[in-house]
Motif scaffolding. Structure first.
Motif, PDB file in Angstrom:
ATOM      1  N   ALA A  46     -31.152 -40.147 -25.211  1.00 49.08           N
ATOM      2  CA  ALA A  46     -31.188 -41.543 -26.353  1.00 49.08           C
ATOM      3  C   ALA A  46     -30.298 -42.139 -26.533  1.00 49.08           C
ATOM      4  N   LEU A  47     -28.763 -41.324 -27.085  1.00 50.54           N
ATOM      5  CA  LEU A  47     -28.138 -42.246 -27.297  1.00 50.54           C
ATOM      6  C   LEU A  47     -26.860 -42.394 -26.665  1.00 50.54           C
ATOM      7  N   LEU A  48     -26.786 -41.661 -25.826  1.00 50.89           N
ATOM      8  CA  LEU A  48     -26.565 -41.866 -23.959  1.00 50.89           C
ATOM      9  C   LEU A  48     -25.929 -43.295 -23.670  1.00 50.89           C
ATOM     10  N   GLY A  49     -27.292 -43.942 -24.375  1.00 48.96           N
ATOM     11  CA  GLY A  49     -27.334 -45.570 -24.405  1.00 48.96           C
ATOM     12  C   GLY A  49     -26.550 -46.334 -24.879  1.00 48.96           C
ATOM     13  N   GLY A  50     -26.385 -45.944 -25.523  1.00 50.22           N
ATOM     14  CA  GLY A  50     -25.640 -46.846 -26.914  1.00 50.22           C
ATOM     15  C   GLY A  50     -24.185 -47.480 -26.753  1.00 50.22           C
ATOM     16  N   ASP A  51     -23.730 -47.566 -27.807  1.00 51.76           N
ATOM     17  CA  ASP A  51     -22.327 -48.411 -28.012  1.00 51.76           C
ATOM     18  C   ASP A  51     -21.149 -47.719 -29.113  1.00 51.76           C
ATOM     19  N   ASN A  52     -21.527 -46.260 -29.567  1.00 51.50           N
ATOM     20  CA  ASN A  52     -20.923 -45.630 -30.536  1.00 51.50           C
ATOM     21  C   ASN A  52     -20.042 -44.697 -29.104  1.00 51.50           C
ATOM     22  N   GLU A  53     -18.784 -44.250 -28.733  1.00 55.00           N
ATOM     23  CA  GLU A  53     -18.514 -43.845 -27.698  1.00 55.00           C
ATOM     24  C   GLU A  53     -18.575 -41.949 -28.220  1.00 55.00           C
ATOM     25  N   LYS A  54     -18.235 -42.733 -29.204  1.00 59.48           N
ATOM     26  CA  LYS A  54     -17.308 -40.974 -29.960  1.00 59.48           C
ATOM     27  C   LYS A  54     -19.500 -39.991 -29.531  1.00 59.48           C
ATOM     28  N   ALA A  55     -19.998 -41.056 -30.301  1.00 59.65           N
ATOM     29  CA  ALA A  55     -21.884 -40.599 -30.178  1.00 59.65           C
ATOM     30  C   ALA A  55     -22.067 -39.870 -28.567  1.00 59.65           C
ATOM     31  N   VAL A  56     -21.884 -40.944 -27.967  1.00 57.98           N
ATOM     32  CA  VAL A  56     -22.165 -40.597 -26.681  1.00 57.98           C
ATOM     33  C   VAL A  56     -21.185 -38.933 -26.068  1.00 57.98           C
ATOM     34  N   ILE A  57     -19.844 -39.219 -26.332  1.00 60.90           N
ATOM     35  CA  ILE A  57     -19.313 -37.799 -26.639  1.00 60.90           C
ATOM     36  C   ILE A  57     -19.900 -36.520 -26.748  1.00 60.90           C
ATOM     37  N   SER A  58     -19.793 -36.808 -27.806  1.00 57.83           N
ATOM     38  CA  SER A  58     -20.670 -35.224 -28.577  1.00 57.83           C
ATOM     39  C   SER A  58     -21.199 -35.626 -28.273  1.00 57.83           C
ATOM     40  N   SER A  59     -22.449 -35.994 -27.256  1.00 50.27           N
ATOM     41  CA  SER A  59     -24.278 -35.736 -27.044  1.00 50.27           C
ATOM     42  C   SER A  59     -24.202 -35.380 -25.344  1.00 50.27           C
ATOM     43  N   LEU A  60     -22.478 -35.548 -24.944  1.00 49.64           N
ATOM     44  CA  LEU A  60     -22.507 -35.279 -23.840  1.00 49.64           C
ATOM     45  C   LEU A  60     -21.986 -33.939 -23.510  1.00 49.64           C
ATOM     46  N   GLY A  61     -20.992 -33.479 -24.965  1.00 49.11           N
ATOM     47  CA  GLY A  61     -20.355 -32.162 -25.271  1.00 49.11           C
ATOM     48  C   GLY A  61     -22.210 -30.955 -25.114  1.00 49.11           C
ATOM     49  N   ILE A  62     -23.021 -32.130 -25.921  1.00 52.60           N
ATOM     50  CA  ILE A  62     -24.271 -30.500 -25.918  1.00 52.60           C
ATOM     51  C   ILE A  62     -25.222 -30.484 -24.923  1.00 52.60           C
ATOM     52  N   ILE A  63     -25.192 -31.341 -24.847  1.00 53.04           N
ATOM     53  CA  ILE A  63     -26.266 -31.522 -23.279  1.00 53.04           C
ATOM     54  C   ILE A  63     -25.278 -30.792 -22.025  1.00 53.04           C
ATOM     55  N   SER A  64     -24.441 -30.481 -21.583  1.00 55.26           N
ATOM     56  CA  SER A  64     -23.647 -29.746 -21.133  1.00 55.26           C
ATOM     57  C   SER A  64     -23.735 -27.914 -22.033  1.00 55.26           C
ATOM     58  N   GLU A  65     -23.495 -28.020 -22.912  1.00 59.11           N
ATOM     59  CA  GLU A  65     -23.459 -27.027 -24.035  1.00 59.11           C
ATOM     60  C   GLU A  65     -24.514 -26.288 -23.468  1.00 59.11           C
ATOM     61  N   ARG A  66     -25.878 -27.020 -23.246  1.00 57.97           N
ATOM     62  CA  ARG A  66     -27.661 -26.463 -23.453  1.00 57.97           C
ATOM     63  C   ARG A  66     -27.797 -26.085 -22.138  1.00 57.97           C
ATOM     64  N   ARG A  67     -27.125 -27.523 -21.093  1.00 58.01           N
ATOM     65  CA  ARG A  67     -27.814 -27.551 -19.933  1.00 58.01           C
ATOM     66  C   ARG A  67     -29.060 -27.314 -19.901  1.00 58.01           C
ATOM     67  N   ILE A  68     -29.452 -29.071 -20.839  1.00 60.84           N
ATOM     68  CA  ILE A  68     -29.966 -29.866 -20.684  1.00 60.84           C
ATOM     69  C   ILE A  68     -30.205 -30.358 -18.687  1.00 60.84           C
ATOM     70  N   LYS A  69     -31.788 -30.335 -18.703  1.00 62.45           N
ATOM     71  CA  LYS A  69     -31.395 -30.938 -16.950  1.00 62.45           C
ATOM     72  C   LYS A  69     -32.102 -31.820 -17.344  1.00 62.45           C
ATOM     73  N   LYS A  70     -33.057 -32.361 -17.861  1.00 61.05           N
ATOM     74  CA  LYS A  70     -33.451 -33.611 -18.392  1.00 61.05           C
ATOM     75  C   LYS A  70     -32.710 -35.180 -18.560  1.00 61.05           C
ATOM     76  N   ALA A  71     -31.598 -35.022 -18.825  1.00 65.87           N
ATOM     77  CA  ALA A  71     -30.780 -35.904 -18.779  1.00 65.87           C
ATOM     78  C   ALA A  71     -29.795 -35.670 -17.929  1.00 65.87           C
ATOM     79  N   SER A  72     -30.052 -34.923 -16.302  1.00 65.96           N
ATOM     80  CA  SER A  72     -29.119 -35.515 -15.882  1.00 65.96           C
ATOM     81  C   SER A  72     -29.226 -36.777 -15.019  1.00 65.96           C
ATOM     82  N   ASN A  73     -30.349 -37.536 -14.376  1.00 66.34           N
ATOM     83  CA  ASN A  73     -30.486 -38.964 -14.395  1.00 66.34           C
ATOM     84  C   ASN A  73     -29.467 -40.050 -14.930  1.00 66.34           C
ATOM     85  N   LYS A  74     -29.657 -40.193 -15.819  1.00 68.88           N
ATOM     86  CA  LYS A  74     -28.252 -40.907 -17.636  1.00 68.88           C
ATOM     87  C   LYS A  74     -27.585 -39.950 -17.170  1.00 68.88           C
ATOM     88  N   VAL A  75     -26.930 -38.710 -16.648  1.00 68.81           N
ATOM     89  CA  VAL A  75     -25.914 -38.522 -16.873  1.00 68.81           C
ATOM     90  C   VAL A  75     -24.968 -39.099 -15.764  1.00 68.81           C
TER      91      VAL A  75
END
Length: 269
Positions: free
Chosen positions: A228-257
Motif C-alpha cells: 500500500a505504501l508503494l503508491g504513496g508520495d512519501n519517497e522515503k517510505a516507498v524506498i524503505s518499503s521496497l527494501g523490506i519487500i526485497s529482504e523478505r522476498r515478498i512475491k505478491k508485491a512483484s506486479n506493483k514493483v
C-alpha cells in the motif's frame, strides 16, 4: 578454607575468637570469607564493618535459610551506600525476599538517577513482574527521565513482555527521541497488527531505519501494508518499503514493483 568450603556453622565462634588475635591481613580476609559462607547473624556486624562483599554473601545465605527478617534489615541499611554495586547487591537480596511485593522498590528505582542501580532492580524484578506491577510502573511513566523511560521499555522487551504492552509502547513512540527508538525496537518483538501499523507508519519519518529493522524482525505478515505504501508520495517510505519487500522476498508485491520500473523518479527506480 575448610570452614568456608564445607560451610561449617559450628566453626563460627572459633573464627570470631581467632579474629581477636590474628594480625595478618590475608589471614583476616580468609576468616571474613569463611564467616560469609558459614556465619550467622552474629557475624553481620563484623563483616559489615570489615568486608562488605562477604557480608552480602552472608545475607544471601541467611535469606535462603529462613532468616529473611535479619537479612532484610541489614540489606536495607546497605541501600544507603553510595556504591552502586553494594546497593544493587543489597536490592537483589531484598527483592528475592519480598518477591512480588516490590512496587515501592520499583518506583523508587525508576525515580532515582543511578542508571546501573535502576537496571539491576529491573533485572532482579523480572521473575516477579505481574501485569499489575507493569501497570503501576507505567502509570508514572510521564514523570520519569528519558533515560529511565528507555530503561523501562528495554526491560519490557528483554522480559519478553512487548506483546502484552503494545498499547503502551505505541503511545511511548509519541515521546520522540531515544524513547521512541526504544519503543519502536520493542514493537519489533511482537506479532501484533497495531504494532505493525505503527511501524509501517514510521517508515517515511525520522525513525524510518529503526522501524524498518523492527519490521524485518517481526514474525508477522506486513506484505499488504508495505504494498500500500508503494503508491504513496512519501519517497522515503516507498524506498524503505521496497527494501523490506526485497529482504523478505515478498512475491505478491512483484506486479506493483514491475510497474514502478517505469517510474521517472531516479531514487525509486
Amino acid at each position: 578454607y575448610a570452614a568456608r568450603e564445607k560451610k561449617l556453622s559450628a566453626a563460627e565462634p572459633y573464627l570470631i575468637d581467632w579474629l581477636k588475635e590474628i594480625t595478618d591481613e590475608e589471614g583476616k580476609k580468609m576468616i571474613y570469607s569463611a564467616l560469609g559462607a558459614c556465619g550467622s547473624a552474629k557475624s553481620i556486624k563484623i563483616l559489615a564493618e570489615n568486608s562488605v562483599n562477604d557480608c552480602l554473601t552472608l545475607l544471601k545465605h541467611l535469606s535462603e535459610n529462613g532468616e529473611e527478617k535479619t537479612a532484610m534489615s541489614q540489606a536495607k541499611k546497605m541501600l544507603k551506600s553510595k556504591d552502586s554495586y553494594i546497593r544493587t547487591s543489597a536490592m537483589e537480596i531484598i527483592i528475592s525476599i519480598k518477591k512480588g511485593d516490590i512496587k515501592k522498590e520499583l518506583l523508587s528505582a525508576m525515580k532515582g538517577g543511578d542508571r546501573q542501580y535502576r537496571n539491576a532492580v529491573l533485572k532482579y524484578a523480572k521473575p516477579y513482574m505481574t501485569e499489575e506491577l507493569y501497570k503501576e510502573v507505567s502509570k508514572k511513566f510521564g514523570s520519569y527521565t528519558d533515560e529511565a523511560k528507555v530503561d523501562y521499555i528495554n526491560a519490557i522487551a528483554n522480559n519478553g513482555k512487548a506483546a502484552e504492552q503494545v498499547e503502551f509502547l505505541v503511545k511511548a513512540v509519541e515521546e520522540g527521541g531515544d524513547v521512541a527508538i526504544a519503543a519502536i525496537r520493542a514493537l519489533g518483538r511482537t506479532e501484533d497488527n497495531d504494532a505493525a501499523d505503527l511501524l509501517v507508519s514510521q517508515l517515511g519519518g525520522q525513525y524510518g531505519k529503526e522501524a524498518a529493522n523492527s519490521i524485518l524482525a517481526m514474525n508477522y505478515d506486513v506484505a499488504d501494508k508495505l504494498i500500500a505504501l508503494l503508491g504513496g508520495d512519501n519517497e522515503k517510505a516507498v524506498i524503505s518499503s521496497l527494501g523490506i519487500i526485497s529482504e523478505r522476498r515478498i512475491k505478491k508485491a512483484s506486479n506493483k514493483v514491475f510497474e514502478m520500473l517505469e517510474s521517472e523518479n531516479k531514487e525509486t527506480f
